[in-house]
Motif scaffolding. Structure first.
Motif, PDB file in Angstrom:
ATOM      1  N   HIS A  76      29.113 -15.164 -11.036  1.00 30.52           N
ATOM      2  CA  HIS A  76      28.335 -15.990 -10.605  1.00 30.52           C
ATOM      3  C   HIS A  76      29.013 -17.171 -10.058  1.00 30.52           C
ATOM      4  O   HIS A  76      28.950 -17.621  -8.949  1.00 30.52           O
ATOM      5  N   ARG A  77      30.279 -17.452 -10.732  1.00 35.31           N
ATOM      6  CA  ARG A  77      31.058 -18.695 -10.207  1.00 35.31           C
ATOM      7  C   ARG A  77      31.565 -18.043  -8.965  1.00 35.31           C
ATOM      8  O   ARG A  77      31.920 -19.030  -8.060  1.00 35.31           O
ATOM      9  N   ILE A  78      32.147 -16.864  -8.828  1.00 35.55           N
ATOM     10  CA  ILE A  78      32.989 -16.422  -7.443  1.00 35.55           C
ATOM     11  C   ILE A  78      31.831 -16.422  -6.343  1.00 35.55           C
ATOM     12  O   ILE A  78      32.092 -16.971  -5.276  1.00 35.55           O
ATOM     13  N   THR A  79      30.696 -16.015  -6.697  1.00 37.66           N
ATOM     14  CA  THR A  79      29.708 -15.725  -5.608  1.00 37.66           C
ATOM     15  C   THR A  79      29.163 -17.141  -5.355  1.00 37.66           C
ATOM     16  O   THR A  79      29.029 -17.416  -3.877  1.00 37.66           O
ATOM     17  N   SER A  80      28.973 -18.069  -6.102  1.00 36.00           N
ATOM     18  CA  SER A  80      28.752 -19.374  -5.734  1.00 36.00           C
ATOM     19  C   SER A  80      29.588 -20.211  -4.821  1.00 36.00           C
ATOM     20  O   SER A  80      29.249 -20.528  -3.751  1.00 36.00           O
ATOM     21  N   CYS A  81      30.717 -19.976  -5.330  1.00 34.30           N
ATOM     22  CA  CYS A  81      32.045 -20.531  -4.522  1.00 34.30           C
ATOM     23  C   CYS A  81      32.044 -19.801  -3.037  1.00 34.30           C
ATOM     24  O   CYS A  81      32.105 -20.609  -2.031  1.00 34.30           O
ATOM     25  N   LYS A  82      32.026 -18.275  -3.154  1.00 37.07           N
ATOM     26  CA  LYS A  82      32.034 -17.849  -1.642  1.00 37.07           C
ATOM     27  C   LYS A  82      30.827 -18.468  -0.861  1.00 37.07           C
ATOM     28  O   LYS A  82      31.058 -18.354   0.418  1.00 37.07           O
ATOM     29  N   ILE A  83      29.859 -18.398  -1.301  1.00 34.01           N
ATOM     30  CA  ILE A  83      28.390 -18.689  -0.707  1.00 34.01           C
ATOM     31  C   ILE A  83      28.476 -20.105  -0.091  1.00 34.01           C
ATOM     32  O   ILE A  83      28.325 -20.346   1.021  1.00 34.01           O
ATOM     33  N   THR A  84      28.866 -20.968  -0.865  1.00 32.95           N
ATOM     34  CA  THR A  84      29.280 -22.404  -0.465  1.00 32.95           C
ATOM     35  C   THR A  84      30.127 -22.600   0.631  1.00 32.95           C
ATOM     36  O   THR A  84      30.079 -23.222   1.610  1.00 32.95           O
ATOM     37  N   HIS A  86      24.941 -12.352  -1.789  1.00 39.43           N
ATOM     38  CA  HIS A  86      26.062 -12.500  -2.131  1.00 39.43           C
ATOM     39  C   HIS A  86      27.128 -11.747  -1.916  1.00 39.43           C
ATOM     40  O   HIS A  86      26.777 -10.688  -0.893  1.00 39.43           O
ATOM     41  N   PRO A  87      28.528 -11.904  -1.937  1.00 42.43           N
ATOM     42  CA  PRO A  87      29.557 -11.139  -1.618  1.00 42.43           C
ATOM     43  C   PRO A  87      29.359  -9.686  -1.956  1.00 42.43           C
ATOM     44  O   PRO A  87      28.931  -9.429  -3.155  1.00 42.43           O
ATOM     45  N   LYS A  88      29.879  -8.629  -1.268  1.00 43.24           N
ATOM     46  CA  LYS A  88      29.865  -7.450  -1.783  1.00 43.24           C
ATOM     47  C   LYS A  88      30.704  -7.167  -2.972  1.00 43.24           C
ATOM     48  O   LYS A  88      31.930  -7.511  -2.992  1.00 43.24           O
ATOM     49  N   MET A  89      30.263  -6.337  -3.983  1.00 43.54           N
ATOM     50  CA  MET A  89      30.853  -6.330  -5.120  1.00 43.54           C
ATOM     51  C   MET A  89      30.666  -4.630  -5.657  1.00 43.54           C
ATOM     52  O   MET A  89      29.848  -3.960  -5.289  1.00 43.54           O
TER      53      MET A  89
END
Lengths: 219, 348
Positions: A207-215, A90-93
């Motif tokens: 989860h929403r942000i990470t899914s979007c960024k990964i996609t 996932h993106p770095k947080m």
């Protein structure tokens, strides 16, 4: 063997009763059928989400939410991790308590996110606007989670947003804490992208942000 | 102004569950006095004269029905030797908890109220207030409950762990805190306060469940309140309390400060004849209220909780945020003069 749904109900009950032994016994039984990652994703995370959401409706207390996270944290470290459990990609947080020393909200969110498989950098508490901005840029953070208790600290997020923008930050600002729970418009006023009223919403938003960024990255 | 009673008469009448001339209003100011005196917040708190003068000016300006003898939440932490951090745009906050590990609880020594400078300063301010308003206006003193102050003494997370996992040390801490709380409350009553506001947010069902409350916060409140030599208002500082309201009434409190997260009409019904309801305006949202919205909120709150007395209009947290403007405060004050006059015949 019990289904996921039954196990979620059982473990939620054990967690709300602050019964660590019972929670551990349930997961030991679950390991006969499910892998550690299946247990985290389909039993522990849904259970914690249910507990977090119930707090917003006044059906569960904050002390139960905190202790549930603590028990799960412990069970994952002692029972599931030794059997092999990988972290999510996932993106770095990172997470921080801005300007004050009220750390409970941050601890709950941090423990629930880690339990759900996320790696989160902890910037601690009492952090100033400048220090938070500096760390966020330096560490190339893509999701910054800011926890506050008091209204003045919430209003300081405006300054964080302004300075992050000046530093060309393109990530997301996610906020939560008491002042936000009493004013649905406050997060917009301070320039945050998302506001979470409870830990369950924090997991959903991340989860929403990470899914979007990964996609996006995948394409 | 149509007021026929003094603030004291108005408040005592409503506490007796009868209708006074109008709904009493407690605007619980801690920092706005600094604005009145043109001082930075930190400087405002340096002298008892500032606090007394600020409170009297604010009462006159907004027709407030009380003077608030409260300095700031961490004043008791300062008394225990902890750190207080001031800021220019909000209430002073407690710093690093001074109980670092559970065993530190065994080494704590009780602060003596009359030998602790920050507390004697507050007592002096309350005495000055009393000299200014005599028996015309209630003066409200404040204590943190023995059960809730550990959040600042040791941090919220550690305190929850103490509650669940170290009951012996918890009991020891409660014993010390109760002793301090009673001495501090009674000193404020001696200094001129009419009543004590007992802030107990940890007892709210937002923070602990009812079962745990009955084992802990309830018993502590009952014991502590029985030793305070004056009337007490229990305030949950925006935490929920509807499901424990009968038990709260049994602690001996006369008033309960309630949250905007719960329906004030339902709470009023549950408290009828047993406790006066104090609340429940949303202080955080209040910053943005237009004149029209203010009037509509005040009207709705009075319609739900005003009839029959037993009600004081106030914010739901026990402190009006520094960012709430003079204009909004005037609008609140004007709305209560317009819609709070008894009998409330406009309610359908």
């Amino acid at each position: 063997m019990a289904s996921y749904k039954e196990l979620v109900a059982e473990i939620s009950q054990a967690l709300l009763s602050i019964d660590k032994r019972q929670a551990k016994d349930i997961l030991i039984r679950a390991l006969d059928k499910y892998s550690p990652i299946e247990i985290v994703e389909n039993i522990i995370t849904p259970s914690l989400e249910y507990i977090g959401e119930s707090w917003s409706f006044g059906n569960v207390s904050l002390s139960q939410v905190y202790m549930s996270g603590k028990i799960c944290d412990d069970v994952i470290k002692t029972l599931l991790k030794p059997k092999g459990i990988s972290k999510k990609r996932h993106p770095k947080m990172a997470i921080a308590v801005l300007e004050d020393f009220h750390t409970l909200g941050k601890k709950i969110v941090l423990s629930f996110l880690e339990t759900s498989g996320y790696e989160v950098i902890d910037y601690g508490y009492g952090i100033t606007v400048d220090s938070l901005v500096e760390k966020t840029i330096q560490d190339q953070i893509e999701i910054i989670l800011i926890s506050i208790l008091m209204l003045p600290s919430a209003l300081s997020i405006k300054e964080v947003k302004k300075k992050l923008k000046q530093a060309n930050f393109t990530g997301k600002i996610v906020v939560g804490g008491a002042a936000f729970n009493f004013d649905n418009e406050l997060y917009k006023e301070v320039g945050a992208d998302y506001m979470c009223k409870n830990v369950s919403e924090a997991i959903t938003v991340v989860h929403r942000i990470t899914s979007c960024k990964i996609t996006k990255e995948a394409y | 102004m149509s007021d026929k009673m003094t603030s004291m008469q108005r408040v005592l009448t409503t506490l007796g569950h009868k209708e006074p001339d109008r709904v009493p209003i407690f605007l619980l100011f801690t920092m706005h006095g600094a604005i009145e005196l043109g001082l930075p917040i930190k400087e405002y708190f340096t002298t008892p004269r500032h606090i007394a003068e600020g409170q009297v000016r604010l009462r006159n300006k907004y027709h407030n029905d009380c003077l608030y003898g409260f300095f700031y939440a961490p004043i008791e932490i300062e008394a225990w030797g902890g750190e207080v951090i001031f800021r220019d745009d909000g209430p002073p906050n407690s710093g690093e908890p001074f109980i670092k590990k559970f065993d530190d609880i065994k080494k704590l020594t009780l602060p003596l109220v009359k030998h602790t400078k920050c507390l004697t300063k507050a007592l002096e301010a309350q005495t000055l207030m009393k000299q200014r308003v005599a028996d015309e206006v209630p003066i409200i003193g404040v204590v943190m409950s023995p059960f809730s102050i550990p959040v600042m003494q040791m941090g919220f997370d550690k305190y929850i762990e103490l509650l669940y996992e170290h009951r012996d040390l918890f009991e020891h801490l409660m014993k010390l805190n109760e002793e301090f709380c009673v001495e501090w409350a009674n000193a404020q009553l001696e200094a001129g306060c009419t009543a004590i506001c007992y802030f107990d947010p940890v007892s709210s069902t937002t923070i602990i469940n009812k079962e745990l409350y009955l084992q802990t916060g309830y018993k502590i409140a009952k014991s502590t309140l029985s030793k305070i030599k004056g009337p007490v208002a229990t305030h949950f500082a925006a935490g929920r309390c509807l499901s424990i309201i009968d038990e709260v009434a049994q602690t001996g409190t006369a008033v309960v400060g309630v949250s905007v997260l719960e329906d004030i009409g339902q709470i009023k019904n549950a408290c009828k004849g047993k406790m006066t309801v104090l609340g429940n305006l949303n202080g955080i949202e209040m910053r943005r209220w237009s004149a029209q919205h203010t009037e509509s909120v005040i009207k709705e709150t009075i319609a739900k909780a005003g009839q029959g007395g037993g009600f004081i209009l106030s914010d739901n947290h026990g402190e009006i945020p520094f960012q709430v403007s003079e204009e909004v405060l005037y609008n609140i004050s004007n709305s209560i003069q317009k819609w709070g006059v008894y009998p409330l015949n406009w309610i359908e």
